[in-house]
Design a protein around this motif. Structure first.
Motif, PDB file in Angstrom:
ATOM      1  N   ARG A  32       0.839  -1.198   0.000  1.00  0.00           N
ATOM      2  CA  ARG A  32       0.000   0.000   0.000  1.00  0.00           C
ATOM      3  C   ARG A  32       0.873   1.247   0.000  1.00  0.00           C
ATOM      4  O   ARG A  32       1.867   1.310   0.701  1.00  0.00           O
ATOM      5  CB  ARG A  32      -0.866   0.033   1.259  1.00  0.00           C
ATOM      6  CG  ARG A  32      -1.850   1.176   1.269  1.00  0.00           C
ATOM      7  CD  ARG A  32      -2.609   1.263   2.570  1.00  0.00           C
ATOM      8  NE  ARG A  32      -3.698   2.210   2.410  1.00  0.00           N
ATOM      9  CZ  ARG A  32      -3.545   3.519   2.322  1.00  0.00           C
ATOM     10  NH1 ARG A  32      -2.352   4.070   2.398  1.00  0.00           N
ATOM     11  NH2 ARG A  32      -4.612   4.299   2.170  1.00  0.00           N
ATOM     12  N   ARG A  65       0.632   5.814  -1.232  1.00  0.00           N
ATOM     13  CA  ARG A  65       0.041   6.919  -1.998  1.00  0.00           C
ATOM     14  C   ARG A  65       1.144   7.955  -2.188  1.00  0.00           C
ATOM     15  O   ARG A  65       1.721   8.446  -1.201  1.00  0.00           O
ATOM     16  CB  ARG A  65      -1.123   7.567  -1.224  1.00  0.00           C
ATOM     17  CG  ARG A  65      -2.251   6.607  -0.844  1.00  0.00           C
ATOM     18  CD  ARG A  65      -3.101   6.240  -2.049  1.00  0.00           C
ATOM     19  NE  ARG A  65      -4.207   5.373  -1.697  1.00  0.00           N
ATOM     20  CZ  ARG A  65      -4.173   4.038  -1.755  1.00  0.00           C
ATOM     21  NH1 ARG A  65      -3.067   3.391  -2.103  1.00  0.00           N
ATOM     22  NH2 ARG A  65      -5.243   3.328  -1.456  1.00  0.00           N
ATOM     23  N   LYS A 115       0.324  -3.197  -8.858  1.00  0.00           N
ATOM     24  CA  LYS A 115       0.070  -4.497  -8.217  1.00  0.00           C
ATOM     25  C   LYS A 115       0.393  -4.488  -6.715  1.00  0.00           C
ATOM     26  O   LYS A 115       0.080  -5.436  -6.009  1.00  0.00           O
ATOM     27  CB  LYS A 115       0.777  -5.626  -8.960  1.00  0.00           C
ATOM     28  CG  LYS A 115       2.243  -5.732  -8.799  1.00  0.00           C
ATOM     29  CD  LYS A 115       2.705  -7.075  -9.378  1.00  0.00           C
ATOM     30  CE  LYS A 115       4.169  -7.295  -9.118  1.00  0.00           C
ATOM     31  NZ  LYS A 115       5.001  -7.436 -10.254  1.00  0.00           N
ATOM     32  N   ASP A 135      -0.696  -1.854  -4.887  1.00  0.00           N
ATOM     33  CA  ASP A 135      -1.612  -0.802  -4.447  1.00  0.00           C
ATOM     34  C   ASP A 135      -0.870   0.490  -4.078  1.00  0.00           C
ATOM     35  O   ASP A 135      -1.212   1.167  -3.114  1.00  0.00           O
ATOM     36  CB  ASP A 135      -2.495  -1.267  -3.270  1.00  0.00           C
ATOM     37  CG  ASP A 135      -3.655  -0.303  -3.052  1.00  0.00           C
ATOM     38  OD1 ASP A 135      -4.016   0.426  -3.991  1.00  0.00           O
ATOM     39  OD2 ASP A 135      -4.177  -0.258  -1.908  1.00  0.00           O
ATOM     40  N   ARG A 176      -0.504   4.007  -5.361  1.00  0.00           N
ATOM     41  CA  ARG A 176      -1.175   4.905  -6.317  1.00  0.00           C
ATOM     42  C   ARG A 176      -0.387   6.208  -6.424  1.00  0.00           C
ATOM     43  O   ARG A 176      -0.012   6.784  -5.397  1.00  0.00           O
ATOM     44  CB  ARG A 176      -2.617   5.157  -5.873  1.00  0.00           C
ATOM     45  CG  ARG A 176      -3.350   3.824  -5.722  1.00  0.00           C
ATOM     46  CD  ARG A 176      -4.805   3.964  -5.446  1.00  0.00           C
ATOM     47  NE  ARG A 176      -5.318   2.695  -4.932  1.00  0.00           N
ATOM     48  CZ  ARG A 176      -6.552   2.483  -4.528  1.00  0.00           C
ATOM     49  NH1 ARG A 176      -7.431   3.476  -4.587  1.00  0.00           N
ATOM     50  NH2 ARG A 176      -6.928   1.305  -4.071  1.00  0.00           N
ATOM     51  N   ASP A 195      -7.881   6.332   0.974  1.00  0.00           N
ATOM     52  CA  ASP A 195      -7.998   4.909   0.603  1.00  0.00           C
ATOM     53  C   ASP A 195      -8.548   4.747  -0.804  1.00  0.00           C
ATOM     54  O   ASP A 195      -8.133   3.885  -1.549  1.00  0.00           O
ATOM     55  CB  ASP A 195      -8.937   4.192   1.589  1.00  0.00           C
ATOM     56  CG  ASP A 195      -8.219   3.872   2.898  1.00  0.00           C
ATOM     57  OD1 ASP A 195      -6.976   3.931   2.916  1.00  0.00           O
ATOM     58  OD2 ASP A 195      -8.912   3.587   3.899  1.00  0.00           O
ATOM     59  N   THR A 223      -5.463   6.598  -9.392  1.00  0.00           N
ATOM     60  CA  THR A 223      -4.033   6.558  -9.714  1.00  0.00           C
ATOM     61  C   THR A 223      -3.863   7.104 -11.119  1.00  0.00           C
ATOM     62  O   THR A 223      -4.771   7.025 -11.941  1.00  0.00           O
ATOM     63  CB  THR A 223      -3.441   5.139  -9.549  1.00  0.00           C
ATOM     64  OG1 THR A 223      -2.001   5.250  -9.547  1.00  0.00           O
ATOM     65  CG2 THR A 223      -3.876   4.176 -10.658  1.00  0.00           C
TER      66      THR A 223
END
Ligand SMILES: NC(=O)c1ccc[n+]([C@@H]2O[C@H](COP(=O)([O-])OP(=O)(O)OC[C@H]3O[C@@H](n4cnc5c(N)ncnc54)[C@H](O)[C@@H]3O)[C@@H](O)[C@H]2O)c1
Length: 300
Positions: free
Chosen positions: A139, A141, A180, A182, A184, A224, A228
């Motif tokens: 995960r 961002r 893949k 996650d 973004r 969450d 992207t």
């Protein structure tokens, strides 16, 4: 208020003032623990220290970092500082930046390199420093700060415009590579009255362009449910999206004088009817191969 970033860990570079400060405060307001970086921000009386104090005073958690984004080791140490304190890094906001404006005719190569170094390599360093951590977490961002100067051009900003558009290219590929895991990756193109825009905006524009009117857009890019590969434009409380599109174009290969066909048909090449946003560079190749009757071709 719905704290959409509760327990998330965020790093914001260049957060001692301007947009970075507004982002850091907004991230904290939404529940994130925030590492506030700015060049020399660990000095007594720095803007970054004041931002940390503000967050802590409001009941949030924040850390101070005075690292220079152009120094990879310092950025690795910055990420280690966040991981040591909070165990992870969910959000990276590449915001630090400088200007060295001059017409290209008068611009020195040193100023060109410096601007590229801070914006492009600075963002690369921070992103590389968090990348393994985010892959391991499954995960992440990441936001790159681009600019209308890069997307659309701006007199006197050849260095800055080139650097800001380079970040769009970085985002396009990292969004694909991060998918893949996650991770973004998005771009934010802000318009705000800050130290950077001092002297180039009139009073009315200055009043409307408070940096904190941009930061809600940043939250949307790191939540969450973030998108992207988005280029979000934000300023004065308005939000838009920019796309790198491709027109349907023409095919002129069979013509004996293809160059003259292309010259004659430039209007049709530019015609935006039916334009698309390719999902990768390879999609553009496929579009051209299909028009050449080679739609089955694949990369080896
Ligand atoms: N203000 C605007 O309208 C606007 C428009 C488009 C893009 N941007 C971008 O938004 C970002 C923030 O800009 P701003 O307007 O808040 O300007 P600002 O000058 O107020 O903030 C930039 C911050 O980056 C810090 N910084 C500079 N070099 C650094 C380094 N090597 N390491 C760490 N920190 C460093 C500075 O100390 C400063 O606090 C920049 O990337 C800028 O290019 C701003």
């Amino acid at each position: 208020m719905n704290k959409v970033l509760q327990n998330k860990v965020a790093i914001v570079t260049g957060a001692g003032g301007g947009l970075g400060r507004a982002h850091a405060l907004e991230l904290a307001r939404h529940g994130a623990c925030v590492l506030v970086n700015d060049l020399g921000g660990d000095r007594e009386g720095s803007g970054a220290r004041a931002v940390v104090d503000d967050i802590v005073r409001s009941g949030g958690e924040a850390l101070l970092n005075g690292g220079d984004v152009t120094n990879f080791e310092q950025m690795q140490a910055m990420v280690a500082q966040a991981v040591e304190a909070w165990g992870r890094v969910d959000i990276l906001v590449n915001n630090a930046g400088i200007l060295r404006d001059k017409s290209f005719a008068k611009m020195s190569m040193d100023d060109f390199r410096l601007v590229m170094d801070v914006h492009v390599m600075g963002s690369v360093h921070c992103t590389k420093a968090v990348w393994e951590q985010m892959r391991a977490q499954g995960r992440g961002r990441i936001v790159m700060t681009t600019s209308s100067s890069g997307l659309y051009g701006s007199f006197g900003q050849a260095n800055y415009g080139a650097a800001k558009m380079a970040l769009v290219g970085l985002m396009q590929t990292l969004a694909l590579e991060g998918m893949k895991h996650d991770i973004r990756v998005n771009c934010l193109a802000p318009s705000a009255a800050t130290g950077m825009t001092e002297g180039i905006l009139d009073e009315a524009a200055l009043a409307g362009l408070a940096p904190d009117k941009v930061s809600p857009g940043l939250i949307a890019l790191v939540a969450d449910d973030a998108p992207t590969r988005m280029i979000l434009l934000a300023g004065a409380g308005s939000f838009e999206c920019a796309h790198i599109t491709m027109t349907q174009g023409i095919h002129a290969d069979e013509a004996s004088d293809a160059a003259n066909v292309v010259r004659d048909q430039l209007g049709r090449v530019q015609d935006r009817t039916g334009e698309t946003v390719p999902s990768s560079g390879w999609e553009q190749y496929k579009h051209e191969l299909a028009k050449a009757g080679l739609g089955e071709a694949r990369p080896v």
